[in-house]
Design a protein around this motif. Sequence first.
Motif, PDB file in Angstrom:
ATOM      1  N   LEU A 124      -5.464  -8.974 -13.858  1.00  0.00           N
ATOM      2  CA  LEU A 124      -5.343  -8.654 -12.437  1.00  0.00           C
ATOM      3  C   LEU A 124      -4.558  -7.367 -12.251  1.00  0.00           C
ATOM      4  N   ALA A 125      -3.460  -7.226 -12.969  1.00  0.00           N
ATOM      5  CA  ALA A 125      -2.639  -6.016 -12.846  1.00  0.00           C
ATOM      6  C   ALA A 125      -3.434  -4.760 -13.194  1.00  0.00           C
ATOM      7  N   ALA A 126      -4.349  -4.894 -14.158  1.00  0.00           N
ATOM      8  CA  ALA A 126      -5.135  -3.740 -14.615  1.00  0.00           C
ATOM      9  C   ALA A 126      -6.445  -3.572 -13.850  1.00  0.00           C
ATOM     10  N   SER A 127      -6.736  -4.478 -12.925  1.00  0.00           N
ATOM     11  CA  SER A 127      -8.034  -4.474 -12.241  1.00  0.00           C
ATOM     12  C   SER A 127      -8.248  -3.210 -11.405  1.00  0.00           C
ATOM     13  N   VAL A 128      -9.483  -2.732 -11.410  1.00  0.00           N
ATOM     14  CA  VAL A 128      -9.863  -1.589 -10.569  1.00  0.00           C
ATOM     15  C   VAL A 128     -10.688  -2.057  -9.365  1.00  0.00           C
ATOM     16  N   ALA A 129     -10.738  -3.366  -9.145  1.00  0.00           N
ATOM     17  CA  ALA A 129     -11.438  -3.896  -7.984  1.00  0.00           C
ATOM     18  C   ALA A 129     -10.735  -3.425  -6.708  1.00  0.00           C
ATOM     19  N   GLN A 130     -11.447  -3.474  -5.595  1.00  0.00           N
ATOM     20  CA  GLN A 130     -10.879  -3.031  -4.327  1.00  0.00           C
ATOM     21  C   GLN A 130      -9.921  -4.066  -3.734  1.00  0.00           C
ATOM     22  N   ARG A 131     -10.296  -5.329  -3.796  1.00  0.00           N
ATOM     23  CA  ARG A 131      -9.500  -6.385  -3.158  1.00  0.00           C
ATOM     24  C   ARG A 131      -9.366  -7.588  -4.101  1.00  0.00           C
ATOM     25  N   PRO A 132      -8.734  -7.408  -5.241  1.00  0.00           N
ATOM     26  CA  PRO A 132      -8.598  -8.533  -6.170  1.00  0.00           C
ATOM     27  C   PRO A 132      -7.458  -9.463  -5.763  1.00  0.00           C
ATOM     28  N   ILE A 133      -7.537 -10.690  -6.226  1.00  0.00           N
ATOM     29  CA  ILE A 133      -6.461 -11.658  -6.014  1.00  0.00           C
ATOM     30  C   ILE A 133      -6.404 -12.544  -7.244  1.00  0.00           C
ATOM     31  N   GLY A 134      -5.259 -13.167  -7.476  1.00  0.00           N
ATOM     32  CA  GLY A 134      -5.118 -14.077  -8.607  1.00  0.00           C
ATOM     33  C   GLY A 134      -4.535 -15.392  -8.162  1.00  0.00           C
ATOM     34  N   CYS A 135      -4.762 -16.420  -8.952  1.00  0.00           N
ATOM     35  CA  CYS A 135      -4.175 -17.734  -8.670  1.00  0.00           C
ATOM     36  C   CYS A 135      -3.842 -18.414  -9.985  1.00  0.00           C
ATOM     37  N   THR A 136      -2.565 -18.710 -10.187  1.00  0.00           N
ATOM     38  CA  THR A 136      -2.111 -19.430 -11.377  1.00  0.00           C
ATOM     39  C   THR A 136      -0.711 -19.951 -11.101  1.00  0.00           C
ATOM     40  N   GLN A 137      -0.017 -20.397 -12.139  1.00  0.00           N
ATOM     41  CA  GLN A 137       1.329 -20.910 -11.959  1.00  0.00           C
ATOM     42  C   GLN A 137       2.292 -19.781 -11.577  1.00  0.00           C
ATOM     43  N   ALA A 138       3.212 -20.073 -10.656  1.00  0.00           N
ATOM     44  CA  ALA A 138       4.139 -19.059 -10.152  1.00  0.00           C
ATOM     45  C   ALA A 138       4.933 -18.401 -11.277  1.00  0.00           C
ATOM     46  N   THR A 139       5.295 -19.155 -12.299  1.00  0.00           N
ATOM     47  CA  THR A 139       6.079 -18.603 -13.401  1.00  0.00           C
ATOM     48  C   THR A 139       5.317 -17.504 -14.135  1.00  0.00           C
ATOM     49  N   GLU A 140       4.002 -17.674 -14.265  1.00  0.00           N
ATOM     50  CA  GLU A 140       3.194 -16.672 -14.963  1.00  0.00           C
ATOM     51  C   GLU A 140       3.020 -15.416 -14.116  1.00  0.00           C
ATOM     52  N   ILE A 141       2.995 -15.592 -12.810  1.00  0.00           N
ATOM     53  CA  ILE A 141       2.906 -14.440 -11.908  1.00  0.00           C
ATOM     54  C   ILE A 141       4.192 -13.626 -11.979  1.00  0.00           C
ATOM     55  N   ILE A 142       5.326 -14.303 -11.862  1.00  0.00           N
ATOM     56  CA  ILE A 142       6.629 -13.628 -11.876  1.00  0.00           C
ATOM     57  C   ILE A 142       6.853 -12.885 -13.186  1.00  0.00           C
ATOM     58  N   ALA A 143       6.332 -13.421 -14.291  1.00  0.00           N
ATOM     59  CA  ALA A 143       6.566 -12.836 -15.617  1.00  0.00           C
ATOM     60  C   ALA A 143       5.687 -11.624 -15.914  1.00  0.00           C
ATOM     61  N   THR A 144       4.735 -11.304 -15.035  1.00  0.00           N
ATOM     62  CA  THR A 144       3.760 -10.252 -15.323  1.00  0.00           C
ATOM     63  C   THR A 144       4.061  -8.986 -14.538  1.00  0.00           C
ATOM     64  N   ASP A 145       4.210  -7.871 -15.246  1.00  0.00           N
ATOM     65  CA  ASP A 145       4.414  -6.576 -14.593  1.00  0.00           C
ATOM     66  C   ASP A 145       3.152  -6.140 -13.869  1.00  0.00           C
ATOM     67  N   GLY A 146       3.327  -5.490 -12.726  1.00  0.00           N
ATOM     68  CA  GLY A 146       2.193  -4.933 -12.013  1.00  0.00           C
ATOM     69  C   GLY A 146       1.583  -5.834 -10.970  1.00  0.00           C
ATOM     70  N   ILE A 147       2.101  -7.070 -10.866  1.00  0.00           N
ATOM     71  CA  ILE A 147       1.638  -7.984  -9.825  1.00  0.00           C
ATOM     72  C   ILE A 147       2.850  -8.624  -9.160  1.00  0.00           C
ATOM     73  N   VAL A 148       2.626  -9.197  -7.972  1.00  0.00           N
ATOM     74  CA  VAL A 148       3.714  -9.877  -7.264  1.00  0.00           C
ATOM     75  C   VAL A 148       3.230 -11.221  -6.748  1.00  0.00           C
ATOM     76  N   LEU A 149       4.171 -12.119  -6.597  1.00  0.00           N
ATOM     77  CA  LEU A 149       3.899 -13.426  -6.015  1.00  0.00           C
ATOM     78  C   LEU A 149       3.608 -13.239  -4.528  1.00  0.00           C
ATOM     79  N   SER A 150       2.474 -13.772  -4.080  1.00  0.00           N
ATOM     80  CA  SER A 150       2.067 -13.566  -2.691  1.00  0.00           C
ATOM     81  C   SER A 150       2.200 -14.836  -1.858  1.00  0.00           C
ATOM     82  N   GLY A 151       2.692 -15.900  -2.447  1.00  0.00           N
ATOM     83  CA  GLY A 151       2.902 -17.126  -1.695  1.00  0.00           C
ATOM     84  C   GLY A 151       2.232 -18.325  -2.320  1.00  0.00           C
ATOM     85  N   ALA A 152       2.691 -19.498  -1.910  1.00  0.00           N
ATOM     86  CA  ALA A 152       2.135 -20.751  -2.413  1.00  0.00           C
ATOM     87  C   ALA A 152       0.828 -21.060  -1.699  1.00  0.00           C
ATOM     88  N   LEU A 153       0.086 -22.004  -2.220  1.00  0.00           N
ATOM     89  CA  LEU A 153      -1.130 -22.467  -1.565  1.00  0.00           C
ATOM     90  C   LEU A 153      -0.752 -23.306  -0.344  1.00  0.00           C
TER      91      LEU A 153
END
Length: 233
Positions: free
Chosen positions: A157-186
Amino acid sequence: MADTVNILSGGAAQGLVRGLAEAFKAKTGFAIEGEFGAVGVMADRLRTGTPADLVILTHALLARLAEEKLVIPSSIADIGRVETALAVRSRDPKVTVKTETDLREVLRSADAIFVPDTKASTAGQHVAKVLDQLGIAYEVASRLKIFPNGATAMRELAASVAQRPIGCTQATEIIATDGIVLSGALPPGCELVTMYIAGVTARAAHPKEAAALIALLAGADQSELRQRVGFAG
């Protein structure tokens, strides 16, 4: 390596384990090695004989492994709860999702949806369930970008060149990844909070050190670190 504790763990706990590696080495003299990935895959690794001193998995899976006599029941301890959440690239605006309708529209408008394994991972299985629940599974199927685990999905996701990408996984994995941010819970009705627990394996080469690592991971004095890496408690 003789002075190494080997671990098989769901990807959700990777940031916490890494954050405690130095303290564990100072306390025991042991380093930590292991695999992190979809919980179903990690459970099967243990079943097929991959050497491991301890495992960190979901409650249901660890209970099953204890029944199979692959994990010592008396060693099992809760580590903490993790929410399944949404992620966006750091340069993109966060999305606001308060209802099922909001989530449906956010997912329908995304041109790429990055998720972990929809069969073997906790978050991936939940995403598949939610897409069915929202009635959009067929509509967005071609936009699903499925990877072996949440950490890989979030790096992609961090490396994606899509126009409007989104990701969904465990919050811990989001926080641990550079280039993306936590956007909220479901939102309510679609949320998932997973308890991760740890246990010493029946074939542990270093059961004493494995138990010490579990005590460190679950200890009250590590509550601040657990929260910082995304555990809810």
